[in-house]
Design a protein around this motif. Structure first.
Motif, PDB file in Angstrom:
ATOM      1  N   GLY A  89      17.864  49.099  18.629  1.00  0.00           N
ATOM      2  CA  GLY A  89      16.769  50.045  18.391  1.00  0.00           C
ATOM      3  C   GLY A  89      16.473  50.184  16.911  1.00  0.00           C
ATOM      4  N   TRP A  90      15.580  51.110  16.596  1.00  0.00           N
ATOM      5  CA  TRP A  90      15.187  51.322  15.199  1.00  0.00           C
ATOM      6  C   TRP A  90      15.413  52.746  14.733  1.00  0.00           C
ATOM      7  CZ3 TRP A  90      11.627  55.155  15.429  1.00  0.00           C
ATOM      8  CH2 TRP A  90      10.846  55.254  16.581  1.00  0.00           C
ATOM      9  N   GLY A  91      15.619  53.684  15.673  1.00  0.00           N
ATOM     10  CA  GLY A  91      15.659  55.093  15.254  1.00  0.00           C
ATOM     11  C   GLY A  91      16.858  55.858  15.770  1.00  0.00           C
ATOM     12  N   GLU A  92      17.132  56.963  15.079  1.00  0.00           N
ATOM     13  CA  GLU A  92      18.218  57.848  15.499  1.00  0.00           C
ATOM     14  C   GLU A  92      17.654  58.945  16.396  1.00  0.00           C
ATOM     15  OE1 GLU A  92      19.799  59.176  11.740  1.00  0.00           O
ATOM     16  OE2 GLU A  92      21.062  57.396  11.558  1.00  0.00           O
ATOM     17  N   PHE A  93      18.422  59.402  17.336  1.00  0.00           N
ATOM     18  CA  PHE A  93      17.975  60.476  18.237  1.00  0.00           C
ATOM     19  C   PHE A  93      19.195  61.095  18.894  1.00  0.00           C
ATOM     20  CE2 PHE A  93      18.067  56.428  20.378  1.00  0.00           C
ATOM     21  CZ  PHE A  93      18.698  56.696  21.577  1.00  0.00           C
ATOM     22  N   GLU A  94      18.965  62.148  19.646  1.00  0.00           N
ATOM     23  CA  GLU A  94      20.071  62.843  20.295  1.00  0.00           C
ATOM     24  C   GLU A  94      20.327  62.257  21.685  1.00  0.00           C
ATOM     25  OE1 GLU A  94      20.047  67.349  20.591  1.00  0.00           O
ATOM     26  OE2 GLU A  94      21.365  66.721  18.948  1.00  0.00           O
ATOM     27  N   ILE A  95      21.583  61.946  21.958  1.00  0.00           N
ATOM     28  CA  ILE A  95      21.942  61.402  23.275  1.00  0.00           C
ATOM     29  C   ILE A  95      22.694  62.493  24.046  1.00  0.00           C
ATOM     30  CG2 ILE A  95      23.322  59.641  24.485  1.00  0.00           C
ATOM     31  CD1 ILE A  95      22.904  57.808  22.096  1.00  0.00           C
ATOM     32  N   ILE A  96      22.306  62.723  25.289  1.00  0.00           N
ATOM     33  CA  ILE A  96      23.034  63.712  26.101  1.00  0.00           C
ATOM     34  C   ILE A  96      24.066  62.960  26.952  1.00  0.00           C
ATOM     35  CG2 ILE A  96      22.869  65.595  27.781  1.00  0.00           C
ATOM     36  CD1 ILE A  96      19.933  65.892  26.987  1.00  0.00           C
ATOM     37  N   ILE A  97      25.326  63.273  26.706  1.00  0.00           N
ATOM     38  CA  ILE A  97      26.406  62.630  27.458  1.00  0.00           C
ATOM     39  C   ILE A  97      26.905  63.643  28.494  1.00  0.00           C
ATOM     40  CG2 ILE A  97      28.648  61.477  27.312  1.00  0.00           C
ATOM     41  CD1 ILE A  97      28.148  61.095  24.312  1.00  0.00           C
ATOM     42  N   LYS A  98      26.896  63.233  29.751  1.00  0.00           N
ATOM     43  CA  LYS A  98      27.289  64.180  30.795  1.00  0.00           C
ATOM     44  C   LYS A  98      28.354  63.542  31.685  1.00  0.00           C
ATOM     45  CE  LYS A  98      24.949  67.208  34.071  1.00  0.00           C
ATOM     46  NZ  LYS A  98      23.637  67.606  34.569  1.00  0.00           N
ATOM     47  N   ILE A  99      29.423  64.294  31.913  1.00  0.00           N
ATOM     48  CA  ILE A  99      30.467  63.809  32.822  1.00  0.00           C
ATOM     49  C   ILE A  99      30.222  64.444  34.186  1.00  0.00           C
ATOM     50  CG2 ILE A  99      32.936  63.742  33.315  1.00  0.00           C
ATOM     51  CD1 ILE A  99      33.478  63.993  30.358  1.00  0.00           C
ATOM     52  N   HIS A 100      30.114  63.622  35.216  1.00  0.00           N
ATOM     53  CA  HIS A 100      29.958  64.130  36.581  1.00  0.00           C
ATOM     54  C   HIS A 100      31.293  63.916  37.293  1.00  0.00           C
ATOM     55  CE1 HIS A 100      25.452  63.873  36.230  1.00  0.00           C
ATOM     56  NE2 HIS A 100      25.846  63.053  35.267  1.00  0.00           N
ATOM     57  N   PHE A 101      31.869  65.007  37.765  1.00  0.00           N
ATOM     58  CA  PHE A 101      33.164  64.896  38.436  1.00  0.00           C
ATOM     59  C   PHE A 101      32.979  64.601  39.920  1.00  0.00           C
ATOM     60  CE2 PHE A 101      34.013  67.657  34.746  1.00  0.00           C
ATOM     61  CZ  PHE A 101      34.971  66.864  34.123  1.00  0.00           C
ATOM     62  N   HIS A 102      34.061  64.121  40.545  1.00  0.00           N
ATOM     63  CA  HIS A 102      34.033  63.914  41.998  1.00  0.00           C
ATOM     64  C   HIS A 102      33.915  65.264  42.695  1.00  0.00           C
ATOM     65  CE1 HIS A 102      34.802  59.660  42.125  1.00  0.00           C
ATOM     66  NE2 HIS A 102      35.829  59.775  41.303  1.00  0.00           N
ATOM     67  N   PRO A 103      33.410  65.257  43.943  1.00  0.00           N
ATOM     68  CA  PRO A 103      33.335  66.524  44.672  1.00  0.00           C
ATOM     69  C   PRO A 103      34.716  67.179  44.705  1.00  0.00           C
ATOM     70  CG  PRO A 103      32.273  64.758  45.914  1.00  0.00           C
ATOM     71  CD  PRO A 103      32.919  64.115  44.725  1.00  0.00           C
ATOM     72  N   GLY A 104      34.750  68.487  44.495  1.00  0.00           N
ATOM     73  CA  GLY A 104      36.023  69.210  44.530  1.00  0.00           C
ATOM     74  C   GLY A 104      36.739  69.238  43.198  1.00  0.00           C
ATOM     75  N   VAL A 105      36.182  68.538  42.187  1.00  0.00           N
ATOM     76  CA  VAL A 105      36.799  68.555  40.858  1.00  0.00           C
ATOM     77  C   VAL A 105      35.868  69.326  39.924  1.00  0.00           C
ATOM     78  CG1 VAL A 105      37.559  67.151  38.901  1.00  0.00           C
ATOM     79  CG2 VAL A 105      37.890  66.311  41.237  1.00  0.00           C
ATOM     80  N   ASP A 106      36.420  70.246  39.140  1.00  0.00           N
ATOM     81  CA  ASP A 106      35.599  70.953  38.148  1.00  0.00           C
ATOM     82  C   ASP A 106      36.484  71.421  37.010  1.00  0.00           C
ATOM     83  OD1 ASP A 106      36.830  73.373  38.914  1.00  0.00           O
ATOM     84  OD2 ASP A 106      35.408  73.605  40.554  1.00  0.00           O
ATOM     85  N   LEU A 107      35.841  71.983  35.980  1.00  0.00           N
ATOM     86  CA  LEU A 107      36.593  72.427  34.803  1.00  0.00           C
ATOM     87  C   LEU A 107      37.060  73.878  34.941  1.00  0.00           C
ATOM     88  CD1 LEU A 107      34.414  70.866  31.980  1.00  0.00           C
ATOM     89  CD2 LEU A 107      36.610  70.054  32.798  1.00  0.00           C
ATOM     90  N   GLY A 108      36.600  74.552  35.950  1.00  0.00           N
ATOM     91  CA  GLY A 108      36.971  75.954  36.136  1.00  0.00           C
ATOM     92  C   GLY A 108      36.036  76.558  37.143  1.00  0.00           C
ATOM     93  N   ILE A 109      36.266  77.820  37.435  1.00  0.00           N
ATOM     94  CA  ILE A 109      35.522  78.428  38.540  1.00  0.00           C
ATOM     95  C   ILE A 109      34.006  78.350  38.336  1.00  0.00           C
ATOM     96  CG2 ILE A 109      35.140  80.594  39.800  1.00  0.00           C
ATOM     97  CD1 ILE A 109      38.198  81.095  39.130  1.00  0.00           C
ATOM     98  N   ASN A 110      33.551  78.628  37.109  1.00  0.00           N
ATOM     99  CA  ASN A 110      32.095  78.619  36.920  1.00  0.00           C
ATOM    100  C   ASN A 110      31.580  77.422  36.141  1.00  0.00           C
ATOM    101  OD1 ASN A 110      31.581  81.040  38.317  1.00  0.00           O
ATOM    102  ND2 ASN A 110      32.485  82.141  36.579  1.00  0.00           N
ATOM    103  N   GLU A 111      32.419  76.453  35.957  1.00  0.00           N
ATOM    104  CA  GLU A 111      31.964  75.302  35.182  1.00  0.00           C
ATOM    105  C   GLU A 111      32.078  74.046  36.033  1.00  0.00           C
ATOM    106  OE1 GLU A 111      33.655  75.493  30.859  1.00  0.00           O
ATOM    107  OE2 GLU A 111      34.874  76.638  32.251  1.00  0.00           O
ATOM    108  N   LYS A 112      30.961  73.420  36.251  1.00  0.00           N
ATOM    109  CA  LYS A 112      31.012  72.245  37.110  1.00  0.00           C
ATOM    110  C   LYS A 112      31.165  70.977  36.259  1.00  0.00           C
ATOM    111  CE  LYS A 112      30.808  69.823  40.816  1.00  0.00           C
ATOM    112  NZ  LYS A 112      32.142  69.257  40.687  1.00  0.00           N
ATOM    113  N   ASN A 113      30.084  70.607  35.593  1.00  0.00           N
ATOM    114  CA  ASN A 113      30.126  69.358  34.834  1.00  0.00           C
ATOM    115  C   ASN A 113      30.302  69.622  33.351  1.00  0.00           C
ATOM    116  OD1 ASN A 113      29.886  67.673  37.060  1.00  0.00           O
ATOM    117  ND2 ASN A 113      27.696  68.077  37.154  1.00  0.00           N
ATOM    118  N   PHE A 114      30.416  68.579  32.597  1.00  0.00           N
ATOM    119  CA  PHE A 114      30.653  68.702  31.158  1.00  0.00           C
ATOM    120  C   PHE A 114      29.555  67.929  30.448  1.00  0.00           C
ATOM    121  CE2 PHE A 114      32.439  66.910  27.286  1.00  0.00           C
ATOM    122  CZ  PHE A 114      33.127  67.974  26.724  1.00  0.00           C
ATOM    123  N   GLN A 115      28.927  68.572  29.463  1.00  0.00           N
ATOM    124  CA  GLN A 115      27.803  67.928  28.784  1.00  0.00           C
ATOM    125  C   GLN A 115      27.927  68.100  27.279  1.00  0.00           C
ATOM    126  OE1 GLN A 115      23.866  68.399  30.636  1.00  0.00           O
ATOM    127  NE2 GLN A 115      23.280  69.386  28.736  1.00  0.00           N
TER     128      GLN A 115
END
Ligand code: SLL
Length: 223
Positions: A89-115
Motif C-alpha cells: 500500500g501507500w498510506g497509513e491508517f487505523e486497523i481494527i483487530i478483533k479476536i472472536h472466541f469460540h462459543p462459550g468462551v469469553d473474557l468475563g461476564i460482560n465482555e465477549k470479544n476483544f478489540q
C-alpha cells in the motif's frame, strides 16, 4: 449448568500478547508484476501470544483485521495461526483487530470479544529510534487478554500444558471493584518467574540450534 460453563470466582488468568506491524519499502526487486504502481510499502499486521508455545486455537475461533476501505475485502478473517495479514500500500491508517472466541468462551461476564486499534506504521515514527539501514519499520505493542472468572473449560485450557499459565487471585472483599484490582505483588512475581524460566529455556534452545548450524556450516566448508 454444565461444569464446563461454571465460573471460577475471584480468579483471573492473563495471556500476554503482542500486536502491531512490520513494514518495508518496496524496492524494484521486491515488486511483483501485479503490485500497483502507487504502492510504496509491503506490510504485515499481526497478533500473537508473547510465548510462542501457547496454542490459543482452543479459545480463538478467528481473528479479523479491518483494513482501510481502499482495500478489496477490507475485513480479513484469519482462522488459524499465524494471525496476520500481509499487504502492499501507500498510506497509513487505523486497523481494527478483533479476536472472536469460540462459543462459550469469553473474557468475563460482560465482555465477549476483544478489540484493539492499531495505527499502521510505514514510516519511521520515533526520532529517538536508530534508523534501520534497510528502512524496515516495526511498530509492536504489548497487551494482555485477561480472562476474569474463567469458566472451568477456559481455566483448564489455559492452565494445562502447553500453556501452563498461572491464574491469579482477586481478593474477595474488593470484589465489587474487581476491574481495578491489581494482583498482589507475589502473584505477579511468581508469574514473572515462570516467564523468565521459559525465556531461559528458549534462549538455550536457540543457542543449541545456532551451534548445530555453525557445526554443519564448518563441516560443509571442510568437505
Ligand atoms: C491516508 N487516511 O490518506 C489515509 C488513507 C489508505 C491506504 C490510507 C492502498 C489501497 C489500495 C492504501 O495504501 N490505502 O489501493 O489497494 O494516508
Amino acid at each position: 449448568m454444565s461444569s464446563n460453563s461454571r465460573r471460577i470466582k475471584f480468579i483471573s488468568i492473563s495471556v500476554p500478547i503482542l500486536y502491531g506491524n512490520h513494514a518495508i519499502k518496496l524496492t524494484p526487486d521486491k515488486r511483483k508484476p501485479t503490485t500497483p504502481q502507487d504502492h510504496t510499502h509491503e506490510w504485515t499486521v499481526f497478533l500473537k501470544p508473547v510465548l510462542g508455545d501457547i496454542d490459543l486455537t482452543p479459545l480463538i475461533k478467528k481473528v479479523t483485521f479491518k483494513l482501510h476501505e481502499t482495500y478489496e475485502n477490507p475485513i480479513r478473517s484469519i482462522e488459524t495461526p499465524p494471525y496476520q495479514v500481509t499487504e502492499t500500500g501507500w498510506g497509513e491508517f487505523e486497523i481494527i483487530i478483533k479476536i472472536h472466541f469460540h462459543p462459550g468462551v469469553d473474557l468475563g461476564i460482560n465482555e465477549k470479544n476483544f478489540q484493539i486499534f492499531h495505527g499502521l506504521k510505514l514510516h519511521p515514527y520515533n526520532p529517538q529510534h536508530p534508523k534501520r539501514e534497510n528502512g524496515e519499520v516495526h511498530s509492536i505493542l504489548y497487551d494482555e487478554l485477561v480472562f476474569n472468572e474463567p469458566t472451568d473449560k477456559v481455566f483448564e485450557i489455559l492452565t494445562r500444558k502447553p500453556c501452563n499459565l498461572l491464574p491469579f487471585k482477586l481478593s474477595s472483599e474488593n470484589k465489587r471493584d474487581q476491574e481495578y484490582i491489581r494482583p498482589d505483588e507475589t502473584d505477579e512475581l511468581n508469574r514473572l518467574d515462570v516467564y523468565i524460566d521459559k525465556i531461559k529455556v528458549e534462549i538455550e534452545n536457540q543457542r543449541n540450534q545456532y551451534k548445530e548450524l555453525e557445526e554443519a556450516k564448518i563441516s560443509l566448508i571442510n568437505s
